[in-house]
Design a protein around this motif. Structure first.
Motif, mmCIF file in Angstrom:
data_model
loop_
_atom_site.group_PDB
_atom_site.id
_atom_site.type_symbol
_atom_site.label_atom_id
_atom_site.label_comp_id
_atom_site.label_asym_id
_atom_site.label_seq_id
_atom_site.Cartn_x
_atom_site.Cartn_y
_atom_site.Cartn_z
ATOM 1 N N GLY A 249 -28.290 35.937 4.403
ATOM 2 C CA GLY A 249 -27.862 35.749 3.026
ATOM 3 C C GLY A 249 -26.708 36.613 2.563
ATOM 4 N N TYR A 250 -25.965 37.218 3.486
ATOM 5 C CA TYR A 250 -24.793 37.990 3.072
ATOM 6 C C TYR A 250 -23.704 37.028 2.595
ATOM 7 C CZ TYR A 250 -26.547 42.519 4.442
ATOM 8 O OH TYR A 250 -27.278 43.673 4.500
ATOM 9 N N ARG A 251 -22.943 37.464 1.589
ATOM 10 C CA ARG A 251 -21.977 36.561 0.970
ATOM 11 C C ARG A 251 -20.560 37.141 0.889
ATOM 12 N NH1 ARG A 251 -24.801 33.397 2.346
ATOM 13 N NH2 ARG A 251 -26.086 31.862 1.240
ATOM 14 N N ILE A 252 -20.382 38.421 1.180
ATOM 15 C CA ILE A 252 -19.056 39.043 1.038
ATOM 16 C C ILE A 252 -18.738 39.853 2.287
ATOM 17 C CG2 ILE A 252 -17.618 40.628 -0.314
ATOM 18 C CD1 ILE A 252 -19.454 40.107 -2.698
ATOM 19 N N VAL A 253 -17.507 39.731 2.755
ATOM 20 C CA VAL A 253 -16.988 40.659 3.753
ATOM 21 C C VAL A 253 -15.830 41.405 3.115
ATOM 22 C CG1 VAL A 253 -15.381 38.997 4.818
ATOM 23 C CG2 VAL A 253 -16.212 40.957 6.142
ATOM 24 N N ALA A 254 -15.826 42.719 3.270
ATOM 25 C CA ALA A 254 -14.765 43.566 2.718
ATOM 26 C C ALA A 254 -14.145 44.360 3.860
ATOM 27 C CB ALA A 254 -15.328 44.513 1.660
ATOM 28 N N ASN B 213 -17.055 27.331 3.571
ATOM 29 C CA ASN B 213 -17.148 27.084 2.130
ATOM 30 C C ASN B 213 -16.916 25.642 1.731
ATOM 31 O OD1 ASN B 213 -17.766 29.728 1.476
ATOM 32 N ND2 ASN B 213 -15.639 30.317 1.091
ATOM 33 N N GLU B 214 -16.294 24.862 2.573
ATOM 34 C CA GLU B 214 -15.966 23.490 2.202
ATOM 35 C C GLU B 214 -17.221 22.706 1.846
ATOM 36 O OE1 GLU B 214 -13.656 21.752 5.288
ATOM 37 O OE2 GLU B 214 -11.854 22.929 4.833
ATOM 38 N N GLY B 215 -17.241 22.140 0.642
ATOM 39 C CA GLY B 215 -18.349 21.325 0.194
ATOM 40 C C GLY B 215 -19.563 22.080 -0.298
ATOM 41 N N ARG B 216 -19.503 23.408 -0.315
ATOM 42 C CA ARG B 216 -20.654 24.193 -0.765
ATOM 43 C C ARG B 216 -20.512 24.547 -2.244
ATOM 44 N NH1 ARG B 216 -23.783 26.419 3.455
ATOM 45 N NH2 ARG B 216 -22.838 26.098 5.518
ATOM 46 N N GLU C 129 -23.132 29.522 -2.963
ATOM 47 C CA GLU C 129 -23.339 29.638 -1.521
ATOM 48 C C GLU C 129 -22.056 29.966 -0.764
ATOM 49 O OE1 GLU C 129 -25.253 26.187 0.032
ATOM 50 O OE2 GLU C 129 -26.869 26.221 -1.454
ATOM 51 N N ARG C 130 -20.961 30.097 -1.465
ATOM 52 C CA ARG C 130 -19.694 30.381 -0.791
ATOM 53 C C ARG C 130 -19.605 31.841 -0.390
ATOM 54 N NH1 ARG C 130 -16.130 27.425 -5.385
ATOM 55 N NH2 ARG C 130 -16.885 25.285 -5.010
ATOM 56 N N VAL C 131 -18.945 32.086 0.728
ATOM 57 C CA VAL C 131 -18.672 33.465 1.144
ATOM 58 C C VAL C 131 -17.334 33.884 0.541
ATOM 59 C CG1 VAL C 131 -20.045 33.414 3.240
ATOM 60 C CG2 VAL C 131 -17.689 32.602 3.324
ATOM 61 N N ARG C 132 -17.208 35.178 0.273
ATOM 62 C CA ARG C 132 -16.014 35.688 -0.381
ATOM 63 C C ARG C 132 -15.403 36.818 0.440
ATOM 64 N NH1 ARG C 132 -16.063 33.373 -5.625
ATOM 65 N NH2 ARG C 132 -13.853 34.011 -5.580
ATOM 66 N N PHE C 133 -14.115 36.985 0.266
ATOM 67 C CA PHE C 133 -13.341 37.988 1.001
ATOM 68 C C PHE C 133 -12.843 39.043 0.016
ATOM 69 C CE2 PHE C 133 -9.483 39.809 2.712
ATOM 70 C CZ PHE C 133 -9.737 39.958 4.068
ATOM 71 N N ALA C 134 -12.862 40.297 0.437
ATOM 72 C CA ALA C 134 -12.376 41.369 -0.433
ATOM 73 C C ALA C 134 -11.686 42.447 0.378
ATOM 74 C CB ALA C 134 -13.534 41.982 -1.234
#
Length: 416
Positions: A65-70, A124-127, A131-136
């Motif tokens: 369930g992780y959603r962000i990579v920094a 992320n396409e269609g989600r 539920e989308r993952v994000r970049f930071a």
């Protein structure tokens, strides 16, 4: 000792890594996860380490369930990458060219970073948004020899407020802000890193900007109910990012103009404080995997030799750890060889040497258990023949949740 070490070794995968953490009950089939999982690296520019990061992040997203990579890159430039992975805005080539800092490290040219961005966009396409993952980017807009103008943070912060709050509440008009900022070149002069007198950070304009930045942040805080109702969550998070970055950059420029002997220690500390603030803000949104140098993520005091002598400071990891407690986890990376950098097989009495003697090409070490087995018989510190690689300090074993060990790191195609 070798037999004892084998008892601490696990495969390198996300589930094994999470089960090393002290907050995880061993009998639980799906134990809780830390809000921040910090994966350190002992050197930059090695795609082998970045491919491993990508592999772990994919598993953390799909299974935990992780959603962000920094990553250790400019937090403002990273917004370009985040827009692309979240919405598809822009092209992959443009994003890789414009969305990463530290050009000397080749972050935007890295095949592993490109692979990460491409995978995140496909995922992320269609989600739905939840539920989308994000970049930071967790770093400030800082390079080794320069700091950005505060314009890139102050102007959008001002615009975010001016669009929604009564104009009488704003501490100045846009023209005054622009005049005080002046040309960006006077802020980004690389000579200022080595000559405090070349810095604009303690000029009258900079002093007024620090006060205005504080007023803008106070206005953002006091108008939160209005702004939260008026804008989408992403716009609110970005306004907060602009606020943190504007204040942090002005503090950093002020310290660049400091002629005292503590100048470099203060600059290192301020940089990591900005990183910690960014990391904590991300953790409030979703579970995050952060990847940066071990020295930025460890719990112990960090140190580095500079041109004017050694400096010490508390890292972003140390600052985040005291705030998050068991919700912060740190896993270091240690290496056996970097042959293309002149780093050969480690001496057998070092920690890397003990791990290098094992048959595994890569492994995950239970650092606290290993520390207990070793006791006060710490391995010898390893000395690197190459300045760009920092060996793991064996005195940090007990303060680490795990160690990923890679036996041999081959060169990637862009290596010299």
């Amino acid at each position: 000792m070798a037999t004892d070490i084998k008892e601490t070794i696990h495969p390198v995968d996300a589930s094994a890594l999470l089960r090393l953490l002290p907050s995880r009950p061993p009998a639980s089939s799906r134990p809780p996860r830390p809000r921040v999982l910090a994966l350190g690296e002992p050197t930059h520019t090695e795609d082998t380490l970045l491919h491993l990061r990508n592999e772990l992040f994919r598993h953390l997203v799909e299974d935990e369930g992780y959603r962000i990579v920094a990553i250790e890159s400019d937090c403002l430039k990273a917004l370009v990458v985040d827009d692309y992975v979240a919405t598809g805005r822009g092209s992959l080539d443009a994003v890789m060219a414009d969305g990463f800092s530290h050009p000397d490290l080749g972050l935007g040219a890295s095949a592993a970073n490109r692979e990460l961005v491409r995978w995140m966009r496909r995922h992320n396409e269609g989600r739905p948004a939840s539920e989308r993952v994000r970049f930071a980017g967790v770093d400030g807009p800082l390079e080794m020899a320069a700091a950005a103008s505060p314009r890139a943070a102050l102007v959008p912060l001002y615009a975010s407020l001016a669009a929604h709050v009564d104009a009488d509440l704003l501490p100045c008009d846009a023209g005054t802000l622009d005049q005080l900022l002046g040309a960006d070149e006077r802020w980004t002069d690389p000579a200022a890193m080595f000559e405090p007198g070349r810095s604009v950070g303690r000029s009258d304009d900079a002093a007024r900007l620090r006060l205005l930045a504080d007023e803008l942040v106070a206005l953002l805080d006091t108008q939160e109910p209005l702004l939260r109702a008026a804008v989408e969550p992403d716009a609110w998070h970005r306004a907060r990012l602009y606020a943190r970055t504007a204040v942090g950059l002005l503090r950093y420029h002020w310290a660049m103009a400091d002629p005292s002997p503590s100048r470099m220690a203060r600059l290192c500390a301020l940089r990591d404080a900005m990183m910690a603030d960014n990391l904590l803000a991300l953790a409030d949104r979703a579970p995050v995997l952060v990847h940066a140098h071990n020295a930025h993520l460890q719990r112990e005091l960090s140190s580095m030799g500079m041109w004017d002598g050694p400096v010490e400071w508390w890292s972003a990891g140390a600052l985040a750890s005291v705030r998050l407690g068991p919700e912060y986890a740190f896993v270091a990376t240690a290496l056996g060889t970097l042959p293309h950098r002149g780093v050969d097989a480690p001496p057998p009495d070092t920690l890397e040497g003990l791990l290098y003697a094992l048959p595994d090409d890569r492994c995950l070490v239970d650092a606290r258990r290993l520390a207990g087995l070793i006791g006060d018989r710490l391995p010898a510190p390893r000395v690197s023949p190459w300045f760009g690689y920092a060996p793991f300090d064996p005195a940090h074993l007990a303060g680490s949740d795990g160690i990923v060990f890679l036996k041999d790191v081959p060169p990637h195609p862009s290596s010299p």
